[in-house]
Design an enzyme around this catalytic site. Structure first.
Site, PDB file in Angstrom:
ATOM      1  CD  GLU A 252      48.960  37.977  67.526  1.00 18.14           C
ATOM      2  OE1 GLU A 252      50.097  37.982  67.987  1.00 18.14           O
ATOM      3  OE2 GLU A 252      48.320  39.005  67.249  1.00 18.14           O
TER       4      GLU A 252
ATOM      5  CE1 TYR B 185      50.255  41.101  74.146  1.00 16.56           C
ATOM      6  CE2 TYR B 185      51.281  38.967  74.505  1.00 16.56           C
ATOM      7  CZ  TYR B 185      50.609  40.074  74.995  1.00 16.56           C
ATOM      8  OH  TYR B 185      50.289  40.146  76.311  1.00 16.56           O
TER       9      TYR B 185
ATOM     10  CG  ASP C 128      49.256  28.764  78.854  1.00 14.23           C
ATOM     11  OD1 ASP C 128      48.919  29.801  79.449  1.00 14.23           O
ATOM     12  OD2 ASP C 128      48.907  27.630  79.199  1.00 14.23           O
TER      13      ASP C 128
ATOM     14  CB  CYS D 214      53.376 -10.076  89.321  1.00  9.76           C
ATOM     15  SG  CYS D 214      52.973 -11.828  89.409  1.00  9.76           S
TER      16      CYS D 214
ATOM     17  CB  CYS E 199      50.930 -14.174  87.001  1.00  6.82           C
ATOM     18  SG  CYS E 199      49.891 -12.711  87.112  1.00  6.82           S
TER      19      CYS E 199
ATOM     20  CB  CYS F  10      49.047 -15.088  90.316  1.00  8.68           C
ATOM     21  SG  CYS F  10      50.650 -14.303  90.487  1.00  8.68           S
TER      22      CYS F  10
ATOM     23  CE  LYS G 131      44.883  34.069  75.805  1.00 10.38           C
ATOM     24  NZ  LYS G 131      45.597  33.426  76.911  1.00 10.38           N
TER      25      LYS G 131
ATOM     26  CE  LYS H 243      41.985  31.198  77.263  1.00  4.31           C
ATOM     27  NZ  LYS H 243      41.607  30.676  78.530  1.00  4.31           N
TER      28      LYS H 243
ATOM     29  CB  CYS I 167      50.627 -10.752  91.897  1.00  9.12           C
ATOM     30  SG  CYS I 167      49.693 -10.655  90.366  1.00  9.12           S
TER      31      CYS I 167
HETATM   32  C1  9MJ Z   1      49.313  35.841  73.683  1.00  7.04           C
HETATM   33  N1  9MJ Z   1      49.186  35.461  74.942  1.00  7.04           N
HETATM   34  O1  9MJ Z   1      49.932  35.160  72.873  1.00  7.04           O
HETATM   35  C2  9MJ Z   1      47.764  38.978  73.415  1.00  7.04           C
HETATM   36  N2  9MJ Z   1      48.735  37.080  73.292  1.00  7.04           N
HETATM   37  O2  9MJ Z   1      46.782  41.189  73.212  1.00  7.04           O
HETATM   38  C3  9MJ Z   1      48.690  37.629  72.050  1.00  7.04           C
HETATM   39  N3  9MJ Z   1      48.146  37.925  74.141  1.00  7.04           N
HETATM   40  C4  9MJ Z   1      47.104  40.143  73.958  1.00  7.04           C
HETATM   41  N4  9MJ Z   1      48.096  38.812  72.123  1.00  7.04           N
HETATM   42  C5  9MJ Z   1      46.184  42.091  74.021  1.00  7.04           C
HETATM   43  N5  9MJ Z   1      49.190  37.051  70.948  1.00  7.04           N
HETATM   44  C6  9MJ Z   1      46.157  41.598  75.281  1.00  7.04           C
HETATM   45  C7  9MJ Z   1      46.752  40.341  75.260  1.00  7.04           C
END
Ligand code: 9MJ
Length: 705
Positions: free
Chosen positions: A139, A251, A143, A456, A462, A441, A141, A344, A438
């Protein structure tokens, strides 16, 4: 402060002891900035490096381990303003992998451990095959901010941030305002006590909207969507949170108690997610169950391509062993489960030194400050320049030569300076002053009231503007002069061989041949290419003049409307604004251009040199284009075509009245996709935009031939 390190017999080296101590102090400080104050000072990649170095030193010197090491902690203490709540089950974080090799190591660790545990259970039949075909759930991740939601008899009673993994903050009032968090679950198989875990995040579109609003009010914008989500969740007034368009994606589950008689709780991660979806949670649509580590890597590659088109920020892929029984066998290490890993993406933010700032002058005189950087690898490429956009951006950042700056390069976007690491600012730096004249020029720099851009005022006096206007004239979408690239234009102007585009038609072959990296043959080829380019289209010619805000599409509309250049030159603003896509501002720019005698003379001279195009009938009527078969249809082209170039396909579509744009949106009618179409294809699919292949496109041209 870290606990005092005990010197032991095995670690005598004071430099190691000192480094460990310094890393811990530094990481404690960054944890506090990041988790408690939502105000990180360094990019994640730098933080990860510090943490990894500490992990490495601790692994090499186990006697230096300490109960307060940041390697054992997920975050830092929450703010006092919210009630603190202890998690019944700790909220762990995930170990990271940064390459296919590290993924293979993870997979091997999982398989070895599972094999060993089976052996320990005296089953001689260790099924290697079984583990080599181990199922993982992949899946994106997200942020955002990890949260725990507690449901009692299907009713949301509490929402808690992860905090330091053991204790979080009670943000119940705020999570209730998040659209995708159900207040009451649906279904008759819901355990009496259920903890759902997930990520609260701010979609990219919402982030852009709130930052635009912040800038309009002169407020400080958020650095990224994750900080915006964190800031929004940490509001004491939940009415503010409610306005922030947050989302949550579930999740996993934590505490599960009181499963009803006769109900079988799902026994794989995938089935748990599907159950959560059934009960009313949003789960990630990209989630897939795959078999084996190679399929995990393929998923990673695929998602890397799709990443920019996703409506939310992700910073990697999470892989979890699918079978809950195997997860239990694998268990945990101090701060992360052994059955999961986060792969990552290459960091999109990095830190580097600002070496200098130069001011570039563009074709229309716009002055852009450009930062020269100590080269740094970020977002998959080495970056040594970043734009500072304009004076407002320069003021906002207050970046100074000598500063340590954070650079961001996401997708194909040009690199940006995100912020300055003030704690690393050397002494005696000076704020950046925008030049008053400028840099090329020395004409005065002016700012039109209401415009951010400084320009300018030198026009074609120029040298920079001259060079840029010739480069534009020769470029592929303008007069398309083969072989006349940017470097050669610079040489021709610097050597005073040409002063304007008209001079291109009087080039002396020997002078051109004498230029560095040229020769007789290249010079002859250039002159031949200039000759060939003389036969063009009116639309290209208008575009090549470089009138402000007159891009290809506007040039085409002007060409269709007027049919010849004299009618355009004799036009007025009232007429121009009748034309498709031309508003009062662009009309003003066009009139400003055509009313200047020097421009009229330039056009006359170019025609005298033999620039020509096939005669066309003026449509002189804004509605006429409606008779074209593809009018009001918007196409996007992506990937490779074989029988024709993308530009040719574009011109043909436009000739049939279609609009051709660069990115897929809800307004796109068709995507023409060839091999390598990438993220545009993904986006078209996600928006259900019909996709044509080359054969279908050619059939369309055939139909209207
Ligand atoms: C995120 N950030 O999308 C976990 N996470 O599972 C997903 N984080 C996670 N799983 C266990 N899809 C600890 C964190």
């Amino acid at each position: 402060m870290s606990q005092e390190l005990k010197q032991s017999s095995s670690t005598q080296d004071p430099s190691v002891i000192h480094e460990v101590q310094a890393l811990r102090d530094e990481l404690h400080r960054h944890n506090h900035l990041y988790y408690a104050l939502d105000n990180p000072e360094i990019p994640d990649a730098e933080y990860d490096r510090l943490l990894r170095r500490l992990q490495q030193l601790e692994a090499e010197n186990p006697d230096l381990l300490s109960a307060d090491s940041p390697t054992l902690k997920v975050g830092s203490a929450p703010l006092d303003a919210f009630t603190q709540v202890a998690h019944k089950l700790p909220m762990l974080s995930l170990d990271n992998a940064f390459s296919d090799d590290e993924m293979a190591d993870f997979n091997k660790r999982v398989i070895d451990r599972l094999n060993n545990s089976i052996k320990n259970e005296a089953s001689e039949n260790t099924t290697k095959e079984l583990f080599e075909s181990l199922e993982y759930v992949c899946e994106p991740k997200l942020d955002g901010i990890a949260v725990s939601l507690i449901y009692e008899d299907g009713i949301l009673v509490m929402g808690v941030t992860r905090g330091d993994g053991t204790t979080g903050e009670d943000i119940t009032a705020n999570v209730r305002t998040v659209g995708s968090i159900p207040l009451r679950l649906t279904g008759n198989d819901i355990p009496s006590e259920l903890e759902v875990r997930g990520e609260i995040y701010m979609p990219k579109a919402a982030f852009e909207k709130i930052n635009k609003a912040a800038l309009a009010k002169d407020d400080k914008p958020f650095v990224n969507p994750r900080n915006a989500a964190a800031g929004s969740l940490r509001q004491l007034d939940s009415k503010i949170t409610a306005k922030r368009s947050l989302e949550m994606c579930a999740y996993s589950v934590g505490i599960v108690e009181g499963i009803k008689d006769g109900v079988d709780f799902p026994q794989t991660h995938e089935k748990i997610l599907l159950k959560l979806s059934e009960w009313g949670f949003r789960i990630n649509q990209e989630m897939r169950r795959v078999t084996g580590i190679d399929a995990c890597d393929a998923y990673y590659n695929n998602l890397s391509e799709k990443r920019d088109a996703l409506p939310y920020e992700i910073d990697g892929i999470v892989y979890k062993v699918n079978a809950i029984s195997l997860q239990k066998t694998l268990g945990f290490i101090s701060r992360a489960p052994r059955w999961a890993i986060a792969r990552k993406f290459p960091a999109q933010e990095e830190m580097t030194q600002l070496l200098g700032i130069e001011f570039q002058v563009g074709r229309t005189g716009a002055i852009t400050p450009v930062a020269r950087l100590e080269p740094v690898f970020v977002g998959g490429v080495t970056v040594s320049n970043a734009t500072l956009h304009n004076q407002d951006e320069v003021k906002r950042l207050d970046a100074r030569v000598g500063d340590t700056v954070i650079i961001r390069r996401a997708g194909d976007v040009i690199p940006q300076i995100v912020s300055v690491v003030l704690s690393r600012r050397p002494e005696h730096t000076v704020p950046l002053n925008f030049p008053e004249s400028c840099p090329v020029c020395e004409s005065p720099v002016v700012q039109v009231p209401g415009e951010v851009v400084m320009r300018c005022s030198g026009g074609l006096i120029c040298g920079a503007q001259v060079k840029e206007s010739i480069k534009h004239y020769a470029s592929r979408k303008a007069m398309d002069i083969d072989g006349l690239g940017d470097k050669l234009v610079e040489q021709l102007v610097d050597e005073k061989i040409i002063k304007s585009v008209v001079d291109l038609y009087h080039l002396d072959v020997d002078k051109v041949a004498s230029l560095e990296r040229m020769g007789k043959k290249s010079a002859e080829n250039l002159l031949a290419a200039i000759e060939v380019s003389k036969t063009t289209s009116l639309a290209r010619f208008i575009y090549s003049l470089g009138i402000r805000e007159v891009g290809e599409a506007t040039a085409r509309n002007l060409s269709q409307y007027f049919g010849d250049i004299d009618s355009l030159l004799a036009s007025d603003e009232e007429t121009l604004i009748l034309i498709n896509d031309i508003g009062p501002i662009v009309a003003r720019f066009i009139i400003d251009f055509v009313s200047q005698e020097s421009n009229q003379l330039l056009i006359k001279q170019l025609l005298e040199q033999g620039v020509n195009w096939p005669e066309a009938k003026a449509q002189n009527n804004t509605d006429d284009s409606n008779e074209l078969p593809l009018v009001n249809k918007t196409y996007v082209l992506s990937g490779s075509l074989f029988g024709l170039t993308r530009d040719q396909a574009k011109e043909k579509l436009q000739a049939l009245g279609a609009t051709v744009t660069g990115s897929v949106s809800k307004k796109t009618d068709y995507l023409v996709a060839g091999p390598g179409a990438g993220s545009k294809l993904t986006k078209a699919e996600s928006l259900s935009v019909p996709v044509l292949d080359e054969e279908q496109l050619l059939a369309l041209f055939e139909q209207y031939a």
